[in-house]
Write an enzyme that holds these catalytic residues in place. Sequence first.
Site, short mmCIF file in Angstrom:
data_model
loop_
_atom_site.label_atom_id
_atom_site.label_comp_id
_atom_site.label_asym_id
_atom_site.label_seq_id
_atom_site.Cartn_x
_atom_site.Cartn_y
_atom_site.Cartn_z
N ILE A 117 3.35 28.05 123.91
CA ILE A 117 3.44 28.69 124.84
C ILE A 117 4.18 27.42 126.06
O ILE A 117 4.99 28.56 126.86
CB ILE A 117 2.07 28.75 125.10
CG1 ILE A 117 0.93 29.89 124.73
CG2 ILE A 117 1.84 29.80 126.97
CD1 ILE A 117 0.32 29.50 124.89
N TYR A 157 1.49 30.85 117.13
CA TYR A 157 2.37 30.28 118.40
C TYR A 157 0.65 29.76 119.27
O TYR A 157 -0.37 30.18 118.48
CB TYR A 157 2.52 31.28 119.46
CG TYR A 157 1.41 31.88 120.28
CD1 TYR A 157 0.59 31.84 121.22
CD2 TYR A 157 1.48 33.14 119.71
CE1 TYR A 157 -0.19 32.54 121.65
CE2 TYR A 157 0.98 34.50 120.78
CZ TYR A 157 -0.41 34.28 121.62
OH TYR A 157 -1.17 34.71 121.95
N CYS A 158 0.67 28.72 119.93
CA CYS A 158 0.28 28.36 119.84
C CYS A 158 -0.05 27.43 121.72
O CYS A 158 1.06 27.09 121.97
CB CYS A 158 -0.49 27.32 119.16
SG CYS A 158 0.19 25.64 118.22
N THR A 159 -0.02 26.33 122.13
CA THR A 159 -0.23 25.73 123.42
C THR A 159 0.97 25.15 123.19
O THR A 159 1.77 24.90 123.72
CB THR A 159 -1.51 25.08 123.42
OG1 THR A 159 -2.70 25.68 123.39
CG2 THR A 159 -0.96 24.32 125.10
#
Length: 343
Positions: A227, A198-200
């Site tokens: 996110i 996952y990342c932003t």
Amino acid sequence: MQLYNTLSAKERAELIEKAGKDRLTLSFYQYHHIKNPPIFRDHLFVTWNDMEVLGRIYIAKEGINAQLSVPADNFRAFKEHLDSITFLENVRLNIAVEQDNKSFLKLKVKVRGKIVADGLDDDTFDVTDKGTHVDAVRFNELIEDPDTILVDMRNHYESEIGHFKNAVTPDVDTFRDSLPIIEDDLKAHKEDKKLVMYCTGGIRCEKASAYFKHKGFKDVYQLEGGIIEYTRQVNDKGLENKFIGKNFVFDERRSERISEDIIAHCHQCGKPCDTHVNCANEACHLLFIQCDECAAKMNNCCSDACKEVVALPYEEQKALRKGKYKSNNIFKKGRSAVLKFKS
């Protein structure tokens, strides 16, 4: 024809105040082969400048990465323009969790070699052979599976203030640093574990998932929309929120609170705190975590030396900055030796 921003941040902030209109902060990305990035860049700037769009947009031959704000009144026109561009039609827009009319104060549309600096030779693998996208429901299921390894593809200063429970959070300064470290640390599990990333907003995982598949990982997943989209789905569907703390964002807000947990500490006194600031000394501009008490004590500076500088008349400060380049590579975002409680 105006092709570049002509107003200062201060002037733009005053205009936003005077207008008294709500703005929407959002982001999107799309990997696509763009034949002539400079021409596409100018087209976007001219069109979006007329719509009063503000933000940071990168154009490259591999696609577009956009973080921006648009007046709510102009959102429909903005969306219609996106849909008029073939490869951006119905592109997913990540609407910010927390809105701020001053999240961006300039319109910057830049042509770059890549939309995310990754240090990869993309000719060695198929960037379209990406991992499986999963929504918040499936993501929550996957990360409870003992055969899953959850990896945060962001940098240390991002995960320091917030991350998913039980995630591997690489201690890196840049995205490009994380790729070989993760591959080496997890090489024994290329076939027997699920790799979930996952990342932003999803853009880093998009490239990373293709890279790790190329490197032999058999079961690769990425959180769709990152996110930001996860939080929206959690709120809309009443799901359990497995993210703790804040989500770091790259605009004037610096973060969005996802849960009430404070997992970081002030870099100057060690008290629980997750507020990122930039040192008030413009010759430094170090990004670090500072509580209200230390901000008052240190005059919003990272060190006594910088505190002395900001006490000087502006012209003297300006003279000290002349010829010096502010670089994230130099200041390392929170790793400075002047900070006693850095991560």
